[in-house]
Design a protein around this motif. Structure first.
Motif, PDB file in Angstrom:
ATOM      1  N   UNK A 276       0.770  -1.135  -0.062  1.00  0.00           N
ATOM      2  CA  UNK A 276       0.062   0.064  -0.094  1.00  0.00           C
ATOM      3  C   UNK A 276       0.847   1.178   0.206  1.00  0.00           C
ATOM      4  N   UNK A 277       1.942   1.251   0.872  1.00  0.00           N
ATOM      5  CA  UNK A 277       2.776   2.286   0.791  1.00  0.00           C
ATOM      6  C   UNK A 277       3.552   2.805  -0.726  1.00  0.00           C
ATOM      7  N   UNK A 278       3.542   1.762  -1.581  1.00  0.00           N
ATOM      8  CA  UNK A 278       4.089   1.984  -2.657  1.00  0.00           C
ATOM      9  C   UNK A 278       2.975   2.722  -4.088  1.00  0.00           C
ATOM     10  N   UNK A 279       1.620   2.492  -3.367  1.00  0.00           N
ATOM     11  CA  UNK A 279       0.611   3.102  -4.420  1.00  0.00           C
ATOM     12  C   UNK A 279       0.662   4.640  -4.444  1.00  0.00           C
ATOM     13  N   UNK A 280       0.878   5.174  -5.643  1.00  0.00           N
ATOM     14  CA  UNK A 280       0.837   6.610  -5.874  1.00  0.00           C
ATOM     15  C   UNK A 280      -0.446   7.094  -6.428  1.00  0.00           C
ATOM     16  N   UNK A 281      -1.084   6.389  -7.341  1.00  0.00           N
ATOM     17  CA  UNK A 281      -2.103   6.886  -7.979  1.00  0.00           C
ATOM     18  C   UNK A 281      -3.156   5.890  -8.411  1.00  0.00           C
TER      19      UNK A 281
ATOM     20  N   UNK B 224      -5.250  -8.735 -13.873  1.00  0.00           N
ATOM     21  CA  UNK B 224      -5.946  -9.713 -13.133  1.00  0.00           C
ATOM     22  C   UNK B 224      -7.488  -9.146 -12.839  1.00  0.00           C
ATOM     23  N   UNK B 225      -8.396  -9.195 -13.796  1.00  0.00           N
ATOM     24  CA  UNK B 225      -9.624  -8.596 -13.767  1.00  0.00           C
ATOM     25  C   UNK B 225     -10.501  -9.476 -14.958  1.00  0.00           C
ATOM     26  N   UNK B 226     -12.060  -9.402 -14.479  1.00  0.00           N
ATOM     27  CA  UNK B 226     -12.696 -10.048 -15.158  1.00  0.00           C
ATOM     28  C   UNK B 226     -13.898  -8.948 -15.737  1.00  0.00           C
ATOM     29  N   UNK B 227     -13.594  -7.819 -15.817  1.00  0.00           N
ATOM     30  CA  UNK B 227     -14.361  -6.715 -16.427  1.00  0.00           C
ATOM     31  C   UNK B 227     -13.799  -5.339 -16.828  1.00  0.00           C
ATOM     32  N   UNK B 228     -14.471  -4.762 -17.671  1.00  0.00           N
ATOM     33  CA  UNK B 228     -14.130  -3.497 -18.080  1.00  0.00           C
ATOM     34  C   UNK B 228     -14.459  -2.372 -17.148  1.00  0.00           C
ATOM     35  N   UNK B 229     -14.026  -1.318 -17.161  1.00  0.00           N
ATOM     36  CA  UNK B 229     -14.388   0.167 -16.392  1.00  0.00           C
ATOM     37  C   UNK B 229     -14.000  -0.332 -14.724  1.00  0.00           C
ATOM     38  N   UNK B 230     -12.771  -0.589 -14.648  1.00  0.00           N
ATOM     39  CA  UNK B 230     -12.138  -1.062 -13.394  1.00  0.00           C
ATOM     40  C   UNK B 230     -11.135   0.071 -12.893  1.00  0.00           C
ATOM     41  N   UNK B 231     -10.206  -0.255 -12.574  1.00  0.00           N
ATOM     42  CA  UNK B 231      -9.214   0.619 -11.620  1.00  0.00           C
ATOM     43  C   UNK B 231      -7.733   0.204 -12.170  1.00  0.00           C
ATOM     44  N   UNK B 232      -7.182   1.427 -12.457  1.00  0.00           N
ATOM     45  CA  UNK B 232      -5.817   1.005 -12.735  1.00  0.00           C
ATOM     46  C   UNK B 232      -4.906   1.712 -11.597  1.00  0.00           C
ATOM     47  N   UNK B 233      -4.285   0.999 -10.909  1.00  0.00           N
ATOM     48  CA  UNK B 233      -3.263   1.242  -9.826  1.00  0.00           C
ATOM     49  C   UNK B 233      -1.976   1.528 -10.094  1.00  0.00           C
ATOM     50  N   UNK B 234      -1.499   2.645 -10.089  1.00  0.00           N
ATOM     51  CA  UNK B 234      -0.126   2.974 -10.332  1.00  0.00           C
ATOM     52  C   UNK B 234       0.953   2.729  -9.059  1.00  0.00           C
ATOM     53  N   UNK B 235       1.823   2.076  -8.904  1.00  0.00           N
ATOM     54  CA  UNK B 235       2.633   1.981  -8.011  1.00  0.00           C
ATOM     55  C   UNK B 235       4.093   2.036  -8.112  1.00  0.00           C
ATOM     56  N   UNK B 236       4.750   2.288  -7.182  1.00  0.00           N
ATOM     57  CA  UNK B 236       6.253   2.232  -7.374  1.00  0.00           C
ATOM     58  C   UNK B 236       6.590   3.409  -8.449  1.00  0.00           C
ATOM     59  N   UNK B 237       7.743   3.339  -9.199  1.00  0.00           N
ATOM     60  CA  UNK B 237       8.038   4.431 -10.186  1.00  0.00           C
ATOM     61  C   UNK B 237       7.218   4.234 -11.419  1.00  0.00           C
ATOM     62  N   UNK B 238       7.270   3.329 -12.009  1.00  0.00           N
ATOM     63  CA  UNK B 238       6.647   3.273 -13.267  1.00  0.00           C
ATOM     64  C   UNK B 238       5.419   1.781 -13.473  1.00  0.00           C
ATOM     65  N   UNK B 239       5.327   1.189 -12.407  1.00  0.00           N
ATOM     66  CA  UNK B 239       4.424  -0.057 -12.372  1.00  0.00           C
ATOM     67  C   UNK B 239       2.736   0.432 -12.228  1.00  0.00           C
ATOM     68  N   UNK B 240       2.265  -0.456 -13.113  1.00  0.00           N
ATOM     69  CA  UNK B 240       0.777  -0.146 -12.860  1.00  0.00           C
ATOM     70  C   UNK B 240       0.144  -1.782 -12.972  1.00  0.00           C
ATOM     71  N   UNK B 241      -1.101  -1.779 -12.708  1.00  0.00           N
ATOM     72  CA  UNK B 241      -1.909  -3.116 -12.823  1.00  0.00           C
ATOM     73  C   UNK B 241      -3.448  -2.504 -13.083  1.00  0.00           C
ATOM     74  N   UNK B 242      -4.040  -3.321 -13.647  1.00  0.00           N
ATOM     75  CA  UNK B 242      -5.494  -3.085 -13.587  1.00  0.00           C
ATOM     76  C   UNK B 242      -6.396  -4.283 -13.012  1.00  0.00           C
TER      77      UNK B 242
END
Length: 143
Positions: free
Chosen positions: A84-89, A102-120
């Motif tokens: 959680x401490x690495x999450x920026x936006x 790791x998702x099964x739907x559209x219109x979700x959330x993009x989590x940006x963490x560390x310097x350049x990483x993101x996950x949907x």
């Protein structure tokens, strides 16, 4: 105590599973009818069964666990965690078509963490998920 969020199920993902599994079932049955039960038929059936099991495992086994230190995600056999401490936006109500999802739907959330990483991810409620994560780390930028 960790808060668990199931992944929302999207009609697009449901139809992809139905079409892929139906095509594989049709291929397996037509192969057995046309060539009989040979070693190649068992190989084809095994591959089709494995892919079908993987799709259903992803469909029913995708969830997110949020505790005070980290966000854990589970997507069938794939899993991971983000501090959680690495999450920026967090970008809400959007869809990401490439990258790790790791998702099964559209219109979700993009989590940006560390310097350049993101996950949907696609929690069952974007609003409830964001409220919970903001209780842990209030200075996350929401866009």
């Amino acid at each position: 105590m960790p808060k668990i969020f199931k992944s929302r199920k999207d009609q697009l993902f449901i139809w992809i599973i139905i079409i892929v599994v139906s095509m594989m079932l049709t291929l397996s049955i037509s192969d057995i009818i046309l060539s009989g039960l040979k070693l190649e038929s068992f190989v084809l059936i095994s591959i089709n069964l494995g892919v079908s099991i993987l799709l259903f495992w992803i469909f029913f086994g995708t969830s997110y666990e949020l505790d005070k230190k980290e966000l854990k995600y589970f997507c069938g056999p794939f899993k991971g965690k983000i501090l959680i401490a690495d999450i920026k936006e967090i970008t809400k109500n959007t869809t990401k078509w490439v990258g790790y999802k790791p998702a099964t739907a559209r219109k979700g959330i993009i989590i940006k963490y560390k310097k350049y990483d993101d996950i949907y991810i696609s929690p069952d409620s974007n609003v409830a998920f964001i409220k919970e994560i903001l209780k842990i780390k209030a200075n996350i930028k929401i866009s």
